[in-house]
Design an enzyme around this catalytic site. Structure first.
Site, PDB file in Angstrom:
ATOM      1  N   ASN A   8      30.381  -3.109  -4.750  1.00  0.00           N
ATOM      2  CA  ASN A   8      29.619  -3.453  -3.629  1.00  0.00           C
ATOM      3  C   ASN A   8      29.029  -4.348  -4.184  1.00  0.00           C
ATOM      4  OD1 ASN A   8      29.472  -4.946  -1.169  1.00  0.00           O
ATOM      5  ND2 ASN A   8      28.576  -3.059  -0.119  1.00  0.00           N
ATOM      6  N   LYS A  10      27.682  -6.699  -1.897  1.00  0.00           N
ATOM      7  CA  LYS A  10      26.607  -7.039  -1.172  1.00  0.00           C
ATOM      8  C   LYS A  10      26.300  -8.905  -1.422  1.00  0.00           C
ATOM      9  CE  LYS A  10      24.662  -2.810  -0.632  1.00  0.00           C
ATOM     10  NZ  LYS A  10      23.814  -1.913  -0.896  1.00  0.00           N
ATOM     11  N   HIS A  88      30.516  -0.638   6.687  1.00  0.00           N
ATOM     12  CA  HIS A  88      28.768   0.092   5.468  1.00  0.00           C
ATOM     13  C   HIS A  88      28.112  -0.115   6.636  1.00  0.00           C
ATOM     14  CE1 HIS A  88      25.496  -1.089   2.990  1.00  0.00           C
ATOM     15  NE2 HIS A  88      27.088  -0.795   1.863  1.00  0.00           N
ATOM     16  N   GLU A  90      24.772  -1.062   6.316  1.00  0.00           N
ATOM     17  CA  GLU A  90      24.267  -2.182   6.694  1.00  0.00           C
ATOM     18  C   GLU A  90      24.801  -3.461   7.975  1.00  0.00           C
ATOM     19  OE1 GLU A  90      24.466  -3.710   1.751  1.00  0.00           O
ATOM     20  OE2 GLU A  90      23.588  -2.111   1.857  1.00  0.00           O
ATOM     21  N   GLU A 160      28.156   8.091   2.463  1.00  0.00           N
ATOM     22  CA  GLU A 160      26.936   6.684   1.747  1.00  0.00           C
ATOM     23  C   GLU A 160      25.955   7.566   2.750  1.00  0.00           C
ATOM     24  OE1 GLU A 160      28.081   2.984  -0.776  1.00  0.00           O
ATOM     25  OE2 GLU A 160      27.704   2.000   1.372  1.00  0.00           O
ATOM     26  N   GLY A 166      20.439   2.275  -2.105  1.00  0.00           N
ATOM     27  CA  GLY A 166      19.453   1.719  -1.923  1.00  0.00           C
ATOM     28  C   GLY A 166      18.271   2.020  -2.268  1.00  0.00           C
ATOM     29  N   SER A 206      22.713   4.508  -4.355  1.00  0.00           N
ATOM     30  CA  SER A 206      21.570   4.887  -6.266  1.00  0.00           C
ATOM     31  C   SER A 206      22.567   5.446  -6.829  1.00  0.00           C
ATOM     32  CB  SER A 206      21.073   5.269  -5.436  1.00  0.00           C
ATOM     33  OG  SER A 206      20.124   5.036  -4.494  1.00  0.00           O
TER      34      SER A 206
END
Ligand code: 13P
Length: 244
Positions: A8, A10, A88, A90, A160, A166, A206
């Site tokens: 991904n 992003k 996701h 985010e 996730e 991250g 991560s």
């Protein structure tokens, strides 16, 4: 079940030139890979990249019309895109996506023949409050509402944990294993054992080349959703190899 390793990207990289270079290096590196590999770049690069399975990072649940800034599942299908990442964290966090909207996107995308990487995961606060199972169960049940047994063949679930994304603080093998088992049990209760066993459950958060292999080998995950490390071709290729 063949592991699915998805990158991904992003909102990266910053230019089409860099995107093409990164993509071509990955393509070269994974030529003999035994896993299924999919790269998910920003929308604007999708039509410029080819030779590997591609995924989009989002889409919209309406077919076409006055929805400024949106991209439909049928537009992705028209470009021969195989996968779409939906739900996701985010998107849930910065764009306030709800389980209900994610469910509409999932159903629309399935209707267009896209394969789904459906993301779920708890925040640090939810985990600390011992609410992880409750959160995962709600996300799964609401996200998959109305998805048929047949359509489950096109669903991959990416676990996730939000606190692991991250941060460099990847989820331990033991904790991942227990979440993967819980997700499988939830799918089994919703559908049946066979569907649960055949649904790929990916880990993301991560993932790096030195921790990636253990998720497949020891934690029972059937693939990986890689963010930051997928922007470095050598690292991503190593990660793909570690899953074999
Ligand atoms: P990182 O691998 O950068 O933690 O991102 C994970 C992720 O969000 C993939 O979708």
């Amino acid at each position: 079940m063949k592991p699915l390793i998805a990158g991904n990207w992003k909102m990266n990289p910053n230019s089409a030139k860099e995107a093409k270079e990164l993509f071509d290096e990955i393509k070269k590196g994974i030529k003999t890979a035994k896993s299924e590999v999919v790269v998910c770049p920003p929308f604007v690069y999708l039509s410029q990249l080819n030779g590997l399975s591609l995924g989009a990072q989002n889409d919209f649940y309406e077919e076409k019309g006055a929805y400024t800034g949106e991209i439909s599942a049928s537009m992705l299908k028209d470009l021969d895109i195989d996968y779409v990442i939906l739900g996701h964290s985010e998107r849930r966090k910065y764009f306030n996506e709800t389980d209900e909207q994610i469910n509409k996107k999932i159903k629309k995308s399935l209707g267009q023949g896209l394969k789904i990487i459906f993301c779920i995961g708890e925040t640090a606060e939810e985990r600390d409050a011992q609410k992880k199972s409750e959160v995962l169960e709600k996300q799964i049940k609401e996200g998959l509402k109305g998805v048929t047994r047949e359509e489950m063949k096109s669903i991959n679930i990416a676990y996730e944990p939000v606190w692991a994304i991250g941060t460099g603080n990847n989820c331990s093998v033991d904790e991942t294993m227990s979440s993967v088992l819980f997700i499988r049990k939830t799918i089994s209760d919703l559908y049946n054992r066979e569907i649960a066993d055949n649904t790929r459950i990916l880990y993301g958060g991560s993932v790096k080349k030195d921790n990636s292999g253990s998720y497949i080998k020891d934690a029972g995950a059937n693939g990986l959703l890689v963010g930051g490390a997928s922007l470095n071709a050598d690292d991503f290729v190593e990660i793909v190899k570690s899953a074999e």
